[in-house]
Design a protein around this motif. Structure first.
Motif, short mmCIF file in Angstrom:
data_model
loop_
_atom_site.label_atom_id
_atom_site.label_comp_id
_atom_site.label_asym_id
_atom_site.label_seq_id
_atom_site.Cartn_x
_atom_site.Cartn_y
_atom_site.Cartn_z
N UNK A 137 0.86 -1.21 0.00
CA UNK A 137 0.00 0.00 0.00
C UNK A 137 0.89 1.25 0.00
N UNK A 138 0.29 2.37 -0.28
CA UNK A 138 1.06 3.61 -0.45
C UNK A 138 1.80 4.00 0.81
N UNK A 139 1.16 3.80 1.98
CA UNK A 139 1.86 4.25 3.20
C UNK A 139 3.14 3.44 3.37
N UNK A 140 3.07 2.09 3.13
CA UNK A 140 4.32 1.32 3.24
C UNK A 140 5.35 1.87 2.25
N UNK A 141 4.84 2.18 1.06
CA UNK A 141 5.77 2.64 0.01
C UNK A 141 6.57 3.86 0.50
N UNK A 191 -4.64 6.45 -7.29
CA UNK A 191 -3.97 6.52 -5.98
C UNK A 191 -2.82 7.51 -6.05
N UNK A 192 -2.08 7.48 -7.14
CA UNK A 192 -0.91 8.36 -7.27
C UNK A 192 -1.35 9.81 -7.21
N UNK A 201 5.44 5.68 -6.19
CA UNK A 201 4.13 6.04 -5.64
C UNK A 201 3.01 5.79 -6.64
N UNK A 202 3.35 5.59 -7.88
CA UNK A 202 2.26 5.31 -8.84
C UNK A 202 2.16 3.81 -9.09
N UNK A 203 2.76 3.02 -8.15
CA UNK A 203 2.71 1.55 -8.34
C UNK A 203 1.26 1.07 -8.23
#
Lengths: 309, 317, 307, 265
Positions: free
Chosen positions: D49-53, D139-140, D132-134
């Motif tokens: 998820x983004x926060x982990x990223x 989401x990105x 971040x755009x994974x």
């Protein structure tokens, strides 16, 4: 007597750019001078003879052996002295020369003996036990020459041997080259920009220009046939003296502040010059007969084919 | 310290690299025109030139070039051009690119820099190869670019370390002509060279060095005459050498006379060169000698070099 | 009294056979290599592990000698030091790492002195081809390194077989074969890479640094890639894993599960992905050698043709 | 007049840098994070998820990018600016130009700065955007425009540039003093990575201390670190600027007395 070098329409191209454009000729001279302006292809020709570059068209034969097929045999018979600095650091003079002799096929014992003999002959006395990197410029040139002649080649190719040497070094190098030339049938190709050196060592001259063979002449013959002219150096006010001399019918050319070049017609004696000089209060200092030197042959060759002067 | 605005002055200059001697106790005053620096390898010629152009600083003593000191780069280098002996160039640069950039460093505008760069390249006949990479140049072409680089910004002092090294005969003749033209325009042209007959041809004044010392300095003829221990000699090729020899002995300034072994010439040595030539001119007229040639035996740089340096200095190669 | 004019004279005496001429370079190089005391000392040090191993093997055979040493200590008849594939593999890895340092010491000094001062025309204007030049320089490193890796282990193998008798020798013959070939592969790989870096980076410390860089940086990158993509292919960049796999494939040529066990040991963090197959390791070694040869060929030329 | 000359020197240095094949290793270093992240995007079916990223990126930035990549990158580029001329014996082209020596130093520094900031600014920015755009476009955009993403991205790139400024001047000076650039680079690496354990006074004399405190997503710095008061954003920027100017002045003085000594190895 097989020719030292025989070229048959030899052309060499570097990635499309023509460097040698169809050279042909057979050169028999014991010492051949190779001349030409920068970028005329001299080094390329030498490297083609050594097999560093394959000829693109035509063929070249060295001592009767073809460059394409018998290159190893040619390299046995050739001693090459490269133009710029060329040595191996952290190696003593004697070890460098000996290794190079062995690489040319001499057995180790023979190589050591010849290496010492060559270094003695070239005047590198005790320096032979020192690292070549510590040699002065003159000694490095001698070391290069030693490497070129240690395996007793039949032909020597010297690229700018006297370049950068001081007066004594040049005198010493030219003496040795002449000595090698006169020791029975060893042939020498001398490539140099110093025309006096070539004049002192060579009996045949080849001049290249922009990849073309412009002149190939025998120096001895050339010297005999040239017109004789007088070079005079004077002291004192020469204005009147010059006009009087011209009235005598001499063809006059002034180059440099005090140096005159003139051609005396049959009717005029040298003594007449002294008469004129005495009358016009001028003192004749230097007076000698001069022939077309190699400088003039070279300049003529350059002007011959759309030279840029 | 007398500030001489129109001279390059060395006062008591010495330079040591650690304990290796560069040059020692140099006192020189160099005027405009062509001055040749002559001497065996390692005699300090390059050190002297590096000192003169501020690339290195003297261990002792002062150097002043036309009144300015060498350690004020912004003014000093606009009037000095130095063609060094180093045969190295920044990677990947072209001939024109290098000269253009250096001229830009000299504060020229883009247009001026381009113009002057091209002008200098034309002077050394490198117009067709100017846009090729310097790495692909032959030794002679690199040398011409260095020459162009040194003259591009029209300096008043031109210092050239073996400028003709590697040049072909045409280029040598052209370069010598260029140097002579610049010298006539009043520039200070300092050239180091090993080819003595070229030095003889082009230089007004010679500085002879050996082992870091200045051995002789000044006009060749004056230097030669000062060397009293070697009387001046001339060689006269004529039909009756014996007659000339006997006439010569009657004069007191003649020191030595030798008939040449082929019997067609005579070698005369005398303390005063003018009287000697006057004698020859007179005898030719009075005795109607048939002259083949009159040549000085040891008046040129070669002989001065071998007398001063050849014997003691350059024992080694 | 005659004045002897010692002038120049041509040589048309006997010539050495051309086949062995490359060895001349090696002969001169050996003499220069051992002039540096540091190299000589380090070279001796490299033999110490083999010495220890062989004495251990010897002692484990003469238990009574051991017993007298430790007065009455009871020793089981099982061999103290089992001389098996694992033993040789462990010793091989140890010697291999020593050989890397030796290469870093000796390698750069082989080619760069010729290149920095443009000495190649001197070589190639003689009847001496570029192949012979590279072969000569390669043989110096190959012999030096093989004496440190392959030879001592072969000696231990022979010592063991002389102690354990002819039968041990016969049925462990594949080990001898693996020792010779395994060390030869590693040594040639190392020599070629060292020659290539010495030819391109003329500055000695840079060439030595490049050797270590090639060992560690790709490994780091490969591990990071493995970590992120959770695959095993990243370890193809890991020198230790690659050469380890090559050795495993040689030492366990007929023992499948032995190979599997060793492969897993080699690839500790290969959690989910299986260890890389043997043929890929051989392929990597092959390509690295080929690339090094290409790089060497590009630089070892009689005349630098600059466009 | 001298401003223009600085520009000329910088232009010449950059052209030399590009032509002299010296860009290979710095570029390789810069490409490492970009390729790693793109590998992740291509092969990884289920990205975190983004926060982990953001946390993963923070770790990656502080450990690999800041301390290793930018440091070594600057070492390679800047040390070469002066040493390159000495080793290739072309320094005399500069010494003979009528240019104040400080201008030479400034020109070279400017060239080095431009090269490193472009290289390492991109090698920090691009992975941040990619990673971040994974989880897809929407989401990105939410992350960058809605949330703190854009501010974070700009701070990261800003820190990278500041690092180049700081490390640049340090390695230019060491390049001037030491012939072999590897020794000072290793020393600075050790000094910077041990920074956390040094007493607070010593921590001030290093580049990473100032940058450490303005990192958007702080990471736990290990159990026995010596906690010092994190400098404010303004404090760290000016501190770094002063540090750089001081080093450049010393460099200029040394350059004034520079002589050529082309000793053949």
């Amino acid at each position: 007597m097989i020719p030292a070098i025989e070229l048959d329409n030899l052309s060499v191209l570097f990635s499309g750019r023509p460097i040698l454009k169809g050279l042909s000729g057979a050169f028999y001279g014991r010492a051949i001078g190779l001349l030409g302006p920068n970028g005329a292809g001299k080094s390329t020709l030498i490297q083609t003879l050594l097999g560093f570059h394959p000829p693109t068209r035509g063929s070249a034969r060295v001592l009767g052996m073809d460059v394409r097929t018998q290159i190893r045999e040619i390299r046995h018979a050739i001693g090459y002295m490269p133009e710029n600095d060329s040595f191996i650091t952290r190696m003593t003079g004697i070890r460098l020369v000996r290794m190079m002799a062995e690489l040319s096929g001499l057995p180790p014992a023979e190589a050591l003996e010849r290496a010492h003999e060559t270094l003695f002959h070239l005047g590198l006395g005790e320096a032979r036990y020192r690292d070549v990197g510590t040699y002065s410029l003159g000694m490095k040139q001698m070391a290069k020459l030693a490497v070129a002649i240690v395996h007793g080649p039949r032909m020597l190719i010297l690229d700018e041997p006297t370049n950068g040497l001081d007066a004594d070094g040049r005198k010493r190098m030219l003496e040795i080259i002449r000595e090698i030339r006169d020791s029975h049938d060893t042939q020498i190709i001398l490539c140099s920009h110093l025309l006096r050196d070539v004049e002192e060592c060579c009996d045949e001259v080849v001049i290249l220009k922009e990849g073309l063979l412009v002149t190939h002449c025998n120096l001895e013959a050339e010297r005999r046939t040239n017109r004789k002219f007088i070079q005079v150096e004077t002291r004192g006010e020469t204005g009147v003296f010059l006009t009087r001399v011209e009235q005598l019918g001499c063809e006059l050319a002034v180059n440099g502040s005090r140096r005159l070049k003139m051609i005396l017609p049959e009717t005029v004696e040298v003594r007449d010059l002294y008469h004129v000089a005495a009358e016009t209060g001028v003192q004749i200092r230097r007076l000698d007969y001069k022939r077309d030197s190699l400088q003039d042959i070279f300049l003529k060759a350059m002007e011959g084919s759309n030279g840029r002067t | 310290m007398t500030a001489e605005p129109n001279r390059i002055v060395f006062t008591d200059v010495s330079k040591f690299y650690g304990e290796v001697l560069g040059v020692n106790k140099i006192n020189l005053k160099i005027g405009p025109g062509i001055t040749s620096l002559v001497g065996p390898n390692g005699s300090g010629k390059t050190t002297l030139m590096n000192l003169m152009t501020g690339l290195i600083r003297p261990t002792r003593g002062e150097i002043e070039v036309l009144g300015t000191r060498t350690d004020a780069p912004e003014t000093f280098y606009s009037m000095v051009g130095y063609c060094t002996q180093f045969d190295t160039f920044p990677k990947g640069v072209t001939g024109f690119g290098l000269i253009y950039s250096v001229l830009r460093l000299h504060g020229r505008t883009r247009r001026e820099a381009e113009e002057q760069a091209w002008q200098a390249i034309e002077q050394v006949h490198m117009t067709d190869a100017a846009h090729r990479r310097v790495a692909a140049y032959s030794k002679g072409m690199r040398q011409r670019i260095k020459l162009a680089l040194a003259v591009a910004h029209h300096p008043t002092v031109l210092v050239l370390d073996e400028p003709l090294n590697g040049l072909d005969p045409m280029a040598r003749a052209e370069s010598i002509a260029l140097f002579e033209k610049l010298a006539e325009e009043g520039l200070f042209v300092i050239i180091s060279s090993h080819i003595l007959h070229e030095v003889d041809l082009m230089s007004d004044c010679v500085v002879m060095m050996s082992n870091g010392y200045v051995v002789a300095e000044g006009d060749i003829q004056e230097v030669r005459e000062e060397m009293s221990e070697h009387p001046i000699g001339i060689r006269v090729r004529c039909d009756r050498p014996a007659l000339l020899a006997s006439r010569a002995f009657s004069e007191n300034h003649v020191v030595e006379v030798r008939i040449e072994d082929d019997g067609a010439g005579v070698l005369l040595r005398s303390r005063s060169v003018d009287q000697l030539y006057a004698l020859v001119n007179r005898v030719v007229l009075e005795e109607a000698l048939k002259i083949e040639g009159v040549t000085p035996v040891d008046e040129d740089v070669h002989s001065v070099y071998s007398y001063l340096i050849g014997s003691n200095g350059a024992g080694r190669l | 009294m005659a004045v002897h004019r010692r002038g120049y004279h041509q040589y048309d005496g006997p010539r050495t056979p051309e086949r062995w001429r490359f060895w001349i370079l090696a002969r001169y190089a050996f003499r220069r290599v051992f002039r540096l005391r540091l190299v000589a000392i380090f070279y001796v040090i490299c033999f110490i592990p083999a010495l220890i191993a062989s004495s251990a093997v010897y002692l484990s055979h003469n238990v009574d000698v051991l017993a007298s040493l430790f007065q009455g200590e009871r020793f089981s008849d099982a061999e103290l030091v089992p001389v098996t594939a694992e033993f040789f593999l462990f010793l091989m890895t140890f010697q291999a790492s020593l050989s890397v340092f030796l290469t870093a010491l000796v390698g750069p000094g082989l080619v760069s002195p010729d290149l920095t001062n443009n000495a190649l025309p001197l070589y190639f204007s003689r009847p001496f081809s570029r192949v012979e030049y590279v072969l000569g320089k390669f043989s110096v490193l190959f012999v030096l390194l093989w004496l440190v890796t392959g030879a001592p282990m072969l000696f231990i193998y022979l010592l063991k077989s002389s102690l354990a008798g002819w039968s041990w020798f016969v049925d462990n013959l594949h080990l001898a074969f693996a020792i010779v070939l395994g060390s030869a592969v590693w040594v040639s790989l190392l020599s070629l890479v060292a020659l290539a870096s010495s030819a391109w980076l003329r500055w000695r410390p840079a060439a030595a640094g490049m050797l270590f860089a090639l060992l560690f940086f790709p490994t780091g990158f490969g591990q990071a890639a493995n970590e992120i993509m959770r695959t095993g292919w990243g370890s193809l960049l890991n020198a230790i894993v690659v050469i380890g796999t090559v050795w495993n494939s040689l030492f366990y040529i007929d023992d499948a599960d032995g190979y599997a066990r060793a492969a897993r040991a080699l690839n500790p963090m290969g959690r989910v992905a299986d260890p890389i197959p043997a043929w890929t390791a051989w392929l990597v070694v092959g390509t690295v050698c080929a690339v090094s040869l290409l790089m060497i060929n590009r630089k070892i030329r009689a005349h630098e043709v600059v466009r | 007049m001298s401003i223009e000359q600085i520009g000329v020197v910088a232009g010449f240095e950059m052209r030399k840098f590009r032509a002299g094949r010296k860009w290979f290793f710095p570029l390789l270093l810069a490409a490492a994070p970009v390729s790693l992240v793109s590998l992740l995007l291509l092969f990884d079916p289920h990205p975190p998820s983004n926060s982990d990223i953001t946390r993963v990126f923070a770790v990656m930035f502080q450990t690999f990018m800041l301390r290793l990549m930018i440091l070594f990158g600057c070492a390679l580029v800047f040390a070469n600016l002066y040493q390159g001329d000495m080793v290739t014996r072309t320094i005399h082209f500069y010494l003979l130009a009528p240019v104040r020596r400080e201008v030479l130093v400034a020109g070279k520094y400017l060239a080095g700065l431009l090269i490193t900031s472009v290289l390492y600014g991109a090698s920090v920015g691009i992975p941040n955007i990619l990673i971040h755009s994974a989880n897809g476009q929407a989401v990105a955009e939410a992350h960058f425009f809605g949330g703190p993403g854009m501010r974070e991205l700009l701070t990261y790139v800003g820190i990278a540039l500041l690092a180049c400024v700081g490390y640049g001047s340090v390695f230019m000076l060491t390049g001037f003093l030491f012939k072999n650039p590897a020794v000072p680079a290793a020393f600075v690496l050790v000094w910077e990575s041990a920074n956390v354990f040094l007493p607070s006074a010593l921590q001030k004399i290093s580049v990473v201390h100032y940058l450490q405190s303005i990192v958007p997503v702080p990471i736990p710095i290990g159990p026995f670190a010596v906690i010092t008061a994190p400098a404010s954003v303004f404090g760290s920027v000016t501190g770094l600027a002063l540090f750089t100017v001081a080093v450049l002045i010393v460099n200029g003085l040394l350059m004034r007395k520079a002589e050529i000594n082309y000793v053949s190895d």
